[in-house]
Design a protein around this motif. Structure first.
Motif, mmCIF file in Angstrom:
data_model
loop_
_atom_site.group_PDB
_atom_site.id
_atom_site.type_symbol
_atom_site.label_atom_id
_atom_site.label_comp_id
_atom_site.label_asym_id
_atom_site.label_seq_id
_atom_site.Cartn_x
_atom_site.Cartn_y
_atom_site.Cartn_z
ATOM 1 N N VAL A 31 0.853 -1.190 0.000
ATOM 2 C CA VAL A 31 0.000 0.000 0.000
ATOM 3 C C VAL A 31 0.886 1.236 0.000
ATOM 4 N N PHE A 32 0.598 2.186 -0.889
ATOM 5 C CA PHE A 32 1.380 3.410 -0.972
ATOM 6 C C PHE A 32 1.012 4.366 0.165
ATOM 7 N N PRO A 33 1.923 5.283 0.530
ATOM 8 C CA PRO A 33 1.616 6.256 1.594
ATOM 9 C C PRO A 33 0.556 7.255 1.139
ATOM 10 N N ILE A 50 0.086 8.777 6.455
ATOM 11 C CA ILE A 50 -0.049 7.358 6.750
ATOM 12 C C ILE A 50 0.980 6.622 5.909
ATOM 13 N N GLN A 51 1.870 5.892 6.557
ATOM 14 C CA GLN A 51 3.000 5.293 5.861
ATOM 15 C C GLN A 51 2.593 4.095 4.992
ATOM 16 N N ASP A 52 3.447 3.841 4.013
ATOM 17 C CA ASP A 52 3.239 2.685 3.149
ATOM 18 C C ASP A 52 3.583 1.412 3.910
ATOM 19 N N GLY A 53 3.269 0.264 3.308
ATOM 20 C CA GLY A 53 3.612 -0.980 3.971
ATOM 21 C C GLY A 53 2.805 -2.166 3.465
ATOM 22 N N PHE A 54 2.879 -3.225 4.232
ATOM 23 C CA PHE A 54 2.269 -4.501 3.878
ATOM 24 C C PHE A 54 0.802 -4.540 4.307
ATOM 25 N N THR A 80 2.289 3.215 10.653
ATOM 26 C CA THR A 80 2.474 4.385 11.502
ATOM 27 C C THR A 80 2.103 5.639 10.708
ATOM 28 N N ALA A 81 1.923 6.729 11.434
ATOM 29 C CA ALA A 81 1.567 8.005 10.805
ATOM 30 C C ALA A 81 2.310 9.138 11.500
ATOM 31 N N PRO A 82 3.498 9.505 11.007
ATOM 32 C CA PRO A 82 4.193 10.677 11.562
ATOM 33 C C PRO A 82 3.328 11.918 11.369
ATOM 34 N N THR A 83 3.057 12.621 12.462
ATOM 35 C CA THR A 83 2.078 13.712 12.427
ATOM 36 C C THR A 83 2.585 14.920 13.213
ATOM 37 N N VAL A 102 -1.034 2.983 13.893
ATOM 38 C CA VAL A 102 -2.329 2.936 13.224
ATOM 39 C C VAL A 102 -2.625 1.511 12.752
ATOM 40 N N GLY A 103 -3.815 1.025 13.090
ATOM 41 C CA GLY A 103 -4.313 -0.227 12.551
ATOM 42 C C GLY A 103 -5.522 0.056 11.670
ATOM 43 N N ILE A 104 -5.462 -0.373 10.423
ATOM 44 C CA ILE A 104 -6.528 -0.102 9.459
ATOM 45 C C ILE A 104 -7.196 -1.407 9.065
ATOM 46 N N ASN A 105 -8.497 -1.492 9.300
ATOM 47 C CA ASN A 105 -9.278 -2.679 8.957
ATOM 48 C C ASN A 105 -10.339 -2.303 7.938
ATOM 49 N N TRP A 106 -10.434 -3.086 6.878
ATOM 50 C CA TRP A 106 -11.474 -2.891 5.869
ATOM 51 C C TRP A 106 -12.380 -4.117 5.844
ATOM 52 N N ILE A 107 -13.677 -3.908 5.982
ATOM 53 C CA ILE A 107 -14.667 -4.980 5.822
ATOM 54 C C ILE A 107 -15.586 -4.549 4.684
#
Length: 218
Positions: A31-33, A50-54, A80-83, A102-107
């Motif tokens: 996922v891109f930032p 919001i940082q990129d990652g797996f 993570t999200a440097p703010t 940050v934990g992001i969940n999509w349903i």
């Protein structure tokens, strides 16, 4: 939340378990930032990324007539999200920085249109509606917050069938959390009870790969 996901999947499996056209889709990708900002005034604002990652996920898909399918999908990203945020009421001088966890969940309930080329190549396009569940923690203070927002996504890609019941899936997707007509992500900078909060447009673009398992049925 996890119990609700398991319950929904169990209901779908119970209802369609003996039907043809059941697939289990697995996802793993990048996922891109995405940057966000919101300005209340010169002395009260939030900006960060919001940082990129797996990101990983799983979906249960049911075929319907006309080369179409309905999928119940769950995806998860831990990042993570440097703010940087400024609020005269908190912090030293009102200017604060933190690297939020940050934990992001999509349903999502996805609708897919398949365009079979041959027995091996199966391109598709589609989209979905659902909800984004966001867990935010400030490691500097230990404060935590969460929010649940209406969400949508669009995607396109292809299944490449390597055997009768197993395929390699590749796709690109765009996810967004919507607060209102303009869209937005809840982000509590000071924790559950202090500090400013922002509703900032959020778009997550990513690439996924995974395996598709077609379940045999009667």
């Amino acid at each position: 939340m996890k119990k609700s996901i398991i319950l929904i999947v169990f209901i779908l499996v119970s209802g369609f378990g003996f039907a043809q056209g059941i697939r289990v889709n697995t996802y793993a990708g990048y996922v891109f930032p995405d940057s966000f900002d919101n300005y209340y005034s010169a002395n009260s604002y939030v900006q960060g990324q919001i940082q990129d990652g797996f990101r990983w996920g799983v979906g249960l898909e049911y075929a319907v007539p006309g080369n179409r399918a309905i999928e119940l999908q769950y995806k998860r990203q831990d990042t993570t999200a440097p703010t940087t945020y400024r609020d005269p009421n908190i912090g030293s001088g009102g200017l604060n920085t933190s690297n939020f966890e940050v934990g992001i969940n999509w349903i999502m309930l996805n609708f897919t249109n398949y365009i079979p080329v041959n027995e091996t190549v199966e391109p598709f396009v589609g989209g979905g509606l659902g909800m984004g569940i966001f867990d935010v923690r400030n490691p500097d203070t230990g404060n935590a917050n969460n929010g649940t927002k209406f969400a949508w996504n669009i995607r396109g890609g292809s299944n490449l069938w390597v055997s009768e019941n197993v395929a390699l899936r590749i796709q690109a997707s765009l996810f967004s959390a919507v607060q209102s007509v303009g869209g937005g992500l809840f982000f509590g900078t000071g924790g559950a009870s202090a500090g400013v909060a922002t509703y900032s447009t959020m778009f997550q673009f990513g690439f996924d790969g995974g395996l598709v398992f077609r379940l045999p049925g009667k």
